[in-house]
Motif scaffolding. Structure first.
Motif, PDB file in Angstrom:
ATOM      1  N   ARG A  71     -30.239   4.664  51.860  1.00  0.00           N
ATOM      2  CA  ARG A  71     -30.163   6.041  51.387  1.00  0.00           C
ATOM      3  C   ARG A  71     -31.492   6.506  50.806  1.00  0.00           C
ATOM      4  O   ARG A  71     -32.204   5.738  50.151  1.00  0.00           O
ATOM      5  CB  ARG A  71     -29.067   6.175  50.334  1.00  0.00           C
ATOM      6  CG  ARG A  71     -27.663   5.974  50.873  1.00  0.00           C
ATOM      7  CD  ARG A  71     -26.631   6.221  49.792  1.00  0.00           C
ATOM      8  NE  ARG A  71     -25.265   6.102  50.318  1.00  0.00           N
ATOM      9  CZ  ARG A  71     -24.166   6.292  49.598  1.00  0.00           C
ATOM     10  NH1 ARG A  71     -24.280   6.619  48.297  1.00  0.00           N
ATOM     11  NH2 ARG A  71     -22.977   6.169  50.148  1.00  0.00           N
ATOM     12  N   SER A  72     -31.803   7.773  51.084  1.00  0.00           N
ATOM     13  CA  SER A  72     -32.964   8.465  50.489  1.00  0.00           C
ATOM     14  C   SER A  72     -34.263   7.723  50.783  1.00  0.00           C
ATOM     15  O   SER A  72     -35.060   7.430  49.895  1.00  0.00           O
ATOM     16  CB  SER A  72     -32.765   8.629  48.979  1.00  0.00           C
ATOM     17  OG  SER A  72     -31.581   9.353  48.702  1.00  0.00           O
ATOM     18  N   GLN A  73     -34.473   7.410  52.065  1.00  0.00           N
ATOM     19  CA  GLN A  73     -35.708   6.772  52.505  1.00  0.00           C
ATOM     20  C   GLN A  73     -36.539   7.770  53.302  1.00  0.00           C
ATOM     21  O   GLN A  73     -35.995   8.563  54.076  1.00  0.00           O
ATOM     22  CB  GLN A  73     -35.404   5.546  53.366  1.00  0.00           C
ATOM     23  CG  GLN A  73     -34.607   4.472  52.651  1.00  0.00           C
ATOM     24  CD  GLN A  73     -35.410   3.790  51.565  1.00  0.00           C
ATOM     25  OE1 GLN A  73     -36.444   3.183  51.813  1.00  0.00           O
ATOM     26  NE2 GLN A  73     -34.929   3.887  50.329  1.00  0.00           N
ATOM     27  N   LYS A  74     -37.865   7.728  53.141  1.00  0.00           N
ATOM     28  CA  LYS A  74     -38.778   8.629  53.836  1.00  0.00           C
ATOM     29  C   LYS A  74     -40.037   7.871  54.213  1.00  0.00           C
ATOM     30  O   LYS A  74     -40.528   7.044  53.447  1.00  0.00           O
ATOM     31  CB  LYS A  74     -39.146   9.834  52.963  1.00  0.00           C
ATOM     32  CG  LYS A  74     -37.969  10.710  52.561  1.00  0.00           C
ATOM     33  CD  LYS A  74     -38.400  11.823  51.648  1.00  0.00           C
ATOM     34  CE  LYS A  74     -37.216  12.692  51.227  1.00  0.00           C
ATOM     35  NZ  LYS A  74     -37.626  13.792  50.315  1.00  0.00           N
ATOM     36  N   ASP A 105     -31.306  11.554  58.303  1.00  0.00           N
ATOM     37  CA  ASP A 105     -31.338  12.992  58.547  1.00  0.00           C
ATOM     38  C   ASP A 105     -31.920  13.300  59.932  1.00  0.00           C
ATOM     39  O   ASP A 105     -31.494  14.214  60.613  1.00  0.00           O
ATOM     40  CB  ASP A 105     -32.203  13.687  57.491  1.00  0.00           C
ATOM     41  CG  ASP A 105     -31.449  13.886  56.184  1.00  0.00           C
ATOM     42  OD1 ASP A 105     -30.224  13.992  56.221  1.00  0.00           O
ATOM     43  OD2 ASP A 105     -32.094  13.917  55.140  1.00  0.00           O
ATOM     44  N   THR A 119     -43.839  11.295  51.990  1.00  0.00           N
ATOM     45  CA  THR A 119     -42.491  11.400  51.402  1.00  0.00           C
ATOM     46  C   THR A 119     -42.171  12.873  51.164  1.00  0.00           C
ATOM     47  O   THR A 119     -41.746  13.261  50.069  1.00  0.00           O
ATOM     48  CB  THR A 119     -42.397  10.603  50.089  1.00  0.00           C
ATOM     49  OG1 THR A 119     -43.400  11.087  49.183  1.00  0.00           O
ATOM     50  CG2 THR A 119     -42.594   9.125  50.340  1.00  0.00           C
ATOM     51  N   GLU A 121     -40.513  16.847  52.003  1.00  0.00           N
ATOM     52  CA  GLU A 121     -39.164  17.390  51.963  1.00  0.00           C
ATOM     53  C   GLU A 121     -38.587  17.679  53.344  1.00  0.00           C
ATOM     54  O   GLU A 121     -37.376  17.806  53.491  1.00  0.00           O
ATOM     55  CB  GLU A 121     -39.160  18.697  51.153  1.00  0.00           C
ATOM     56  CG  GLU A 121     -39.621  18.533  49.709  1.00  0.00           C
ATOM     57  CD  GLU A 121     -39.680  19.861  48.982  1.00  0.00           C
ATOM     58  OE1 GLU A 121     -39.448  20.891  49.651  1.00  0.00           O
ATOM     59  OE2 GLU A 121     -39.948  19.865  47.776  1.00  0.00           O
ATOM     60  N   ALA A 234     -36.502  10.647  57.824  1.00  0.00           N
ATOM     61  CA  ALA A 234     -35.907  10.619  56.489  1.00  0.00           C
ATOM     62  C   ALA A 234     -34.416  10.350  56.617  1.00  0.00           C
ATOM     63  O   ALA A 234     -33.794  10.630  57.647  1.00  0.00           O
ATOM     64  CB  ALA A 234     -36.137  11.950  55.757  1.00  0.00           C
ATOM     65  N   THR A 235     -33.843   9.776  55.554  1.00  0.00           N
ATOM     66  CA  THR A 235     -32.407   9.553  55.450  1.00  0.00           C
ATOM     67  C   THR A 235     -31.892  10.248  54.198  1.00  0.00           C
ATOM     68  O   THR A 235     -32.662  10.576  53.289  1.00  0.00           O
ATOM     69  CB  THR A 235     -32.078   8.054  55.384  1.00  0.00           C
ATOM     70  OG1 THR A 235     -32.677   7.498  54.199  1.00  0.00           O
ATOM     71  CG2 THR A 235     -32.607   7.329  56.603  1.00  0.00           C
ATOM     72  N   GLY A 236     -30.583  10.474  54.150  1.00  0.00           N
ATOM     73  CA  GLY A 236     -29.970  11.113  52.987  1.00  0.00           C
ATOM     74  C   GLY A 236     -28.823  10.279  52.464  1.00  0.00           C
ATOM     75  O   GLY A 236     -28.947   9.065  52.246  1.00  0.00           O
ATOM     76  N   GLY A 237     -27.652  10.922  52.274  1.00  0.00           N
ATOM     77  CA  GLY A 237     -26.469  10.174  51.878  1.00  0.00           C
ATOM     78  C   GLY A 237     -26.009   9.238  52.974  1.00  0.00           C
ATOM     79  O   GLY A 237     -25.511   8.145  52.713  1.00  0.00           O
ATOM     80  N   ALA A 239     -27.357   7.140  56.563  1.00  0.00           N
ATOM     81  CA  ALA A 239     -28.639   6.497  56.871  1.00  0.00           C
ATOM     82  C   ALA A 239     -28.607   5.896  58.262  1.00  0.00           C
ATOM     83  O   ALA A 239     -27.590   5.337  58.697  1.00  0.00           O
ATOM     84  CB  ALA A 239     -28.963   5.418  55.846  1.00  0.00           C
TER      85      ALA A 239
END
Length: 511
Positions: A71-74, A105, A119, A121, A234-237, A239
Motif C-alpha cells: 500500500r501507498s508505494q510510489k 493505481d 514520489t 501525486e 503508484a499504489t493506493g489502498g 496494490a
C-alpha cells in the motif's frame, strides 16, 4: 468550361503533391542511450545505464519494479539526458499483476521538459507537468466502470490532474483495455511523428510480438522539444506489482531530415563495437563462473531423452494452441486491413479538404517540428459511423417487431370474425344489457334537452341588429335539419353500441 477544367487540373496537381509528401520514407534509428532491456538491465551496483530511478522503485537484471504490491508505494525512473531528436517511437513491455479482482493505481509513461518527482501525486510523478503523459489507469475513481483505461493527457505546466474523474475532462484521447494479470507481458507502442500521436497496444494474450492493435490516434499534438522520457507507478489502498521489462526508443527521421542529419563518425562506430565486444566477454566470463559454482544444475542434454518426446495430451494441447494462434493471426490481419482502409479514407478526406481550401486561395504551410498543424476537420469519424450503423440496426429491429405485432393483431381479428360468422344466428338474438339501455336512454334525453334549449335561444334571439340581419337566410340551418342530423347521430351511436355489445359477446364465447 475551360475555367472548370483548369481548376480540376490544379486540384489534381495539388493532390498529387500532397500524396507524394505524405508517402515519404521514414528512417528509424535505435537510441540505446534512451533505452533499457534485459538481461543485465541493472549493473552490480544497482544502477541502470543512462537512467536514474528513485522512490520505491527496484531495479534488477530482468526488470524495473516501479511500485511493489504494497500500500501507498510510489516510484519512477527517468533518463539522465534530454532527447536530441524531434520524432520518436517508444516500445514498452510491462506486467501489472496482483491478487485482487481490481488493482491500483496504475502506470504512466512521461515525456516532459523537466524530470518529475519520484514520489509525486500523479501515478508516482509530479503534477503540473509540461509535456505528455500516457497513463495506464487501473483503479475506477469515478465509479463509472470504465477501467482499466489507457489515456493520453497533454499539460502545459499549469493544469492540475483531476483524480476524482480519472482525468475524463482533460484527456486527449484513450481506449478501454485490460492490462492486468495477463499470461504474457503486455506491450504499448507510442509513436509521435509529424505532430501525430499514435498508441498501439498488445493485450498480452499471445506471445506474438506483432500482435498489436490500434488504441487511439490524435492529430495536432504539439509537444515541447528536448524533453525527458520517464516511467512511474503508484499504489493506493489496493496494490499491484508494476514491472517494466524493457523500454526501447527509436528516433524517426523523414527523407529530408535524414539527408541533412548527422552521421556517425568512424571513431564513434569503433568505440561502440569495442564496448559491445567487452560486454560479450563479460557475459561469457559470468556464464563460466556460474557453471563452476553450480555444477549440479548442469545436466547432460544428450542423455535426457524425455525432452525429445511428448505425450498424447501434450500433443493435443499443442495442436489446440497452434489452432488458436492461427485463428488469432487471421483476425489480427483482418483488423489491420480494416484499420488501413479506414486510415486511407480519413487521409483521402483530409487531403481533399486541404486541396479545396487551397483552391480557395489559402496557401499550404509545411509541417515543422514544434509547430502546430492545422488539419481540416473530417466530415465523419469512425465512432460516428459505428453509431449510425447501430441506430440503423435498432430501427430495423423495431420495424420487424412492429410488423410481427400487426400480423398478430390481424390474425386475431380474422379469428374473431370467423367465430362471429359461425355463431351469427345465436348472436343476433342475444339480449342487450338493461344497464346499457338505461344509459343510452339518459344520453338521448340529455341531447333532447340540449337541442330544445338551443332551439329556444334561437327563437328568442332578435333577428336584426342595427337594421342588419343577424344570420343570413342561405347560411343558417333550420330547426328541422338540425333535428335530422341529431337523429342520424343517435342512430349511428345506437348501431355502434349494438355492434360493440355483439363483439364482446362473441369474444367471450370464442375465448
Amino acid at each position: 468550361m475551360a475555367l472548370i477544367n483548369f481548376e480540376l487540373s490544379v486540384c489534381a496537381l495539388l493532390l498529387c503533391i500532397l500524396v507524394c509528401a505524405n508517402t515519404q520514407t521514414i528512417h528509424r534509428r535505435f537510441e540505446y542511450k534512451f533505452s533499457f532491456k534485459p538481461p543485465y538491465l541493472a549493473q552490480k551496483d544497482g544502477s541502470v545505464p543512462f537512467w536514474e530511478y528513485g522512490g520505491n522503485a527496484i531495479a534488477s537484471g530482468e526488470s524495473v519494479r516501479l511500485a511493489p504490491s504494497l500500500r501507498s508505494q510510489k516510484g519512477a525512473i527517468w533518463t539522465k539526458q534530454p532527447i536530441n531528436f524531434d520524432w520518436w517511437e517508444v516500445d514498452i513491455m510491462f506486467k501489472i499483476t496482483g491478487r485482487g479482482r481490481i488493482g491500483a493505481d496504475g502506470l504512466a509513461f512521461w515525456y516532459t521538459t523537466q524530470r518529475g518527482d519520484y514520489t509525486g501525486e500523479v501515478f508516482g510523478s509530479s503534477d503540473r507537468w509540461n509535456g505528455l503523459a500516457v497513463i495506464f489507469d487501473s483503479f475506477d475513481n469515478d465509479n463509472k466502470h470504465n477501467n482499466p483505461y489507457i489515456m493520453a493527457v497533454v499539460n502545459d505546466g499549469t493544469k492540475i490532474f483531476d483524480h476524482k474523474s480519472d482525468g475524463a475532462t482533460q484527456l486527449l484521447s484513450g481506449c478501454l483495455r485490460d492490462f492486468r494479470n495477463k499470461p504474457f507481458p503486455t506491450r504499448a507502442r507510442i509513436e509521435y511523428y509529424m505532430n501525430t500521436l499514435t498508441v498501439y497496444f498488445h493485450n498480452g494474450m499471445t506471445s506474438n510480438e506483432a500482435d498489436y492493435e490500434l488504441c487511439f490516434r490524435a492529430e495536432n499534438v504539439v509537444l515541447p522539444r528536448g524533453g525527458h522520457f520517464g516511467l512511474s507507478a503508484a499504489t493506493g489502498g489496493l496494490a499491484d506489482d508494476h514491472d517494466v521489462i524493457h523500454l526501447l526508443t527509436t528516433s524517426l527521421y523523414s527523407t529530408q531530415q535524414q539527408s541533412g542529419g548527422q552521421q556517425i563518425s568512424s571513431d564513434e562506430q569503433q568505440k561502440l563495437s569495442q564496448e559491445y565486444q567487452e560486454y560479450q566477454k563479460k557475459l561469457e566470463q559470468q556464464k563460466e563462473e556460474y557453471r563452476k559454482e553450480h555444477p549440479d544444475e548442469v545436466r547432460d542434454k544428450e542423455g535426457d531423452f524425455d525432452d525429445w518426446f511428448e505425450s498424447d495430451g501434450q500433443r493435443e494441447l499443442r495442436q489446440i494452441f497452434q489452432g488458436q494462434g492461427q485463428i488469432h493471426d487471421v483476425l489480427r490481419d483482418i483488423n489491420k486491413k480494416v484499420d488501413e482502409v479506414i486510415g486511407k479514407q480519413m487521409n483521402s478526406l483530409s487531403m481533399l479538404t486541404a486541396v479545396y481550401s487551397q483552391s480557395q486561395g489559402q496557401p499550404a504551410q509545411p509541417v515543422q517540428p514544434g509547430q502546430q498543424v492545422q488539419m481540416p476537420s473530417l466530415p465523419i469519424g469512425r465512432h460516428d459511423w459505428d453509431a449510425l450503423v447501430a441506430n440503423n440496426q435498432l430501427m430495423i429491429n423495431t420495424i420487424a417487431e412492429l410488423k410481427g405485432f400487426i400480423i398478430e393483431v390481424s390474425r386475431k381479428s380474422d379469428s374473431l370474425l370467423a367465430g362471429a360468422g359461425a355463431a351469427g344466428g345465436a348472436a343476433a338474438g342475444a339480449a342487450i344489457n338493461p344497464q346499457f339501455l338505461n344509459e343510452l336512454r339518459d344520453s338521448v334525453n340529455n341531447i333532447k334537452q340540449t337541442v330544445a334549449t338551443v332551439a329556444q335561444r334561437m327563437t328568442n334571439q332578435p333577428q336584426f341588429v342595427n337594421n342588419q340581419p343577424l344570420c343570413p337566410e342561405p347560411s343558417c340551418v333550420s330547426f328541422t335539419g338540425l333535428l335530422v342530423v341529431v337523429a342520424v347521430q343517435l342512430a349511428i351511436m345506437f348501431l355502434y353500441a349494438m355492434y360493440k355489445e355483439r363483439k364482446e359477446a362473441q369474444a367471450k364465447k370464442f375465448f
